[in-house]
Scaffold this motif. Structure first.
Motif, PDB file in Angstrom:
ATOM      1  N   ILE A 229       0.843  -1.192   0.000  1.00  0.00           N
ATOM      2  CA  ILE A 229       0.000   0.000   0.000  1.00  0.00           C
ATOM      3  C   ILE A 229       0.879   1.243   0.000  1.00  0.00           C
ATOM      4  O   ILE A 229       1.977   1.236   0.557  1.00  0.00           O
ATOM      5  N   SER A 230       0.419   2.290  -0.673  1.00  0.00           N
ATOM      6  CA  SER A 230       1.144   3.564  -0.645  1.00  0.00           C
ATOM      7  C   SER A 230       0.438   4.511   0.318  1.00  0.00           C
ATOM      8  O   SER A 230      -0.787   4.484   0.470  1.00  0.00           O
ATOM      9  N   VAL A 231       1.237   5.352   0.981  1.00  0.00           N
ATOM     10  CA  VAL A 231       0.729   6.257   2.008  1.00  0.00           C
ATOM     11  C   VAL A 231       1.363   7.633   1.838  1.00  0.00           C
ATOM     12  O   VAL A 231       2.370   7.790   1.140  1.00  0.00           O
ATOM     13  N   ARG A 232       0.758   8.594   2.508  1.00  0.00           N
ATOM     14  CA  ARG A 232       1.283   9.958   2.491  1.00  0.00           C
ATOM     15  C   ARG A 232       0.884  10.629   3.795  1.00  0.00           C
ATOM     16  O   ARG A 232      -0.187  10.337   4.339  1.00  0.00           O
ATOM     17  N   GLU A 233       1.728  11.500   4.298  1.00  0.00           N
ATOM     18  CA  GLU A 233       1.373  12.194   5.531  1.00  0.00           C
ATOM     19  C   GLU A 233       0.046  12.925   5.320  1.00  0.00           C
ATOM     20  O   GLU A 233      -0.128  13.643   4.330  1.00  0.00           O
ATOM     21  N   PRO A 234      -0.929  12.751   6.217  1.00  0.00           N
ATOM     22  CA  PRO A 234      -2.258  13.343   5.994  1.00  0.00           C
ATOM     23  C   PRO A 234      -2.252  14.840   5.725  1.00  0.00           C
ATOM     24  O   PRO A 234      -2.978  15.308   4.841  1.00  0.00           O
ATOM     25  N   LEU A 235      -1.454  15.607   6.461  1.00  0.00           N
ATOM     26  CA  LEU A 235      -1.438  17.054   6.223  1.00  0.00           C
ATOM     27  C   LEU A 235      -1.012  17.359   4.797  1.00  0.00           C
ATOM     28  O   LEU A 235      -1.592  18.229   4.133  1.00  0.00           O
TER      29      LEU A 235
ATOM     30  N   LEU B 239      -4.755  16.163  13.617  1.00  0.00           N
ATOM     31  CA  LEU B 239      -3.964  15.073  14.184  1.00  0.00           C
ATOM     32  C   LEU B 239      -4.854  14.041  14.870  1.00  0.00           C
ATOM     33  O   LEU B 239      -4.589  12.836  14.802  1.00  0.00           O
ATOM     34  N   GLU B 240      -5.894  14.510  15.533  1.00  0.00           N
ATOM     35  CA  GLU B 240      -6.810  13.586  16.208  1.00  0.00           C
ATOM     36  C   GLU B 240      -7.564  12.735  15.189  1.00  0.00           C
ATOM     37  O   GLU B 240      -7.669  11.510  15.339  1.00  0.00           O
ATOM     38  N   ARG B 241      -8.080  13.369  14.139  1.00  0.00           N
ATOM     39  CA  ARG B 241      -8.883  12.654  13.147  1.00  0.00           C
ATOM     40  C   ARG B 241      -8.040  11.692  12.302  1.00  0.00           C
ATOM     41  O   ARG B 241      -8.542  10.662  11.849  1.00  0.00           O
ATOM     42  N   GLU B 242      -6.790  12.037  12.079  1.00  0.00           N
ATOM     43  CA  GLU B 242      -5.930  11.220  11.208  1.00  0.00           C
ATOM     44  C   GLU B 242      -4.890  10.442  12.020  1.00  0.00           C
ATOM     45  O   GLU B 242      -3.859  10.036  11.504  1.00  0.00           O
TER      46      GLU B 242
END
Length: 246
Positions: free
Chosen positions: A53-59, A223-226
């Motif tokens: 899976i590929s990911v990215r920092e949420p912000l 930060l809380e949501r992600e």
């Protein structure tokens, strides 16, 4: 979703998936079986299939989505436009922060994805975590419906269908490392040729100057949501953000 004989790639949106898909199609040794962009897994996997899976920092994902919308592109842009919210797409810091506020508002969940509302209310998660979970688990909506609200984080390691992750921020290195860990699956010569420096794929043209330094209350909410994505893939970034906002 990109399925090969022996490998499944879960192509989460705005995580460098176009580049990863091209890499796998060029460098993976075995035949491709099925491809449906950003689709969930809806079939049984052969035993031993490697999930990636590929990911990215949420912000960074929020910023990328906003910049994509500045160009009038993307399903999210059109969803917000249908709700007369497209005026938020102004290439300013204020516009970006308002965009993040809209996406984090609980009442917006039903506007962002057809099935996001109930999941957002139950688990208190953000859109980037939701998009991740849709691909990271088999039968995600049914699984999340059955899962107690306080068990998402603890149950996730056993529910996920991936074993390897690729961070958008370190995509070339992570792809090279993936191929090195599985030399039987990748053509080493093709890997090095493909990963030679090249222009970025699919860049957004506007908003490059926008900062990710959100107001402290807004950043705390993000930060809380992600938190699932941050804790799983970006614990150091999470700690740094928390230190900044106090």
């Amino acid at each position: 979703m990109l399925l090969f004989d022996g490998l499944l790639y879960l192509d989460v949106q705005k995580t460098g998936s176009t580049f990863v898909t091209a890499f796998l199609q060029a460098c993976y040794r075995k035949p491709q079986i099925h491809y449906h962009q950003h689709a969930r897994l809806r079939r049984a996997l052969a035993p031993g299939t490697l999930g990636v899976i590929s990911v990215r920092e949420p912000l960074a994902q929020y910023r990328s989505l906003f910049r994509y919308g500045l160009d009038g592109k993307g399903g999210l842009y059109h969803r917000l436009k249908d709700q007369d919210l497209d005026e938020v797409y102004q290439p300013t810091q204020e516009g970006f922060e308002t965009f993040v506020e809209i996406l984090l508002a609980p009442e917006s969940a039903r506007l962002l994805h057809d099935s996001f509302g109930p999941v957002a209310r139950k688990f208190g998660i953000g859109l980037m975590t939701y998009r991740h979970l849709l691909l990271a688990m088999k039968w995600p909506l049914a699984t999340l419906k059955k899962l107690p609200r306080d068990q998402l984080h603890s149950a996730y390691p056993d529910l996920r269908i991936w074993r390897e992750s690729l961070r958008q921020e370190h995509l070339t290195d992570d792809l090279r490392d993936l191929a090195a860990r599985h030399p039987d699956l990748f053509d080493a010569t093709a890997v090095e040729a493909f990963l030679a420096p090249r222009p970025k794929i699919n860049p957004s043209a506007r908003g490059a100057e926008l900062s990710t330094d959100l107001s402290k209350p807004l950043m705390a909410r993000l930060l809380e949501r992600e938190s699932l994505v941050y804790k799983t893939f970006y614990p150091e970034a999470l700690a740094a953000h928390r230190a900044r906002i106090g």
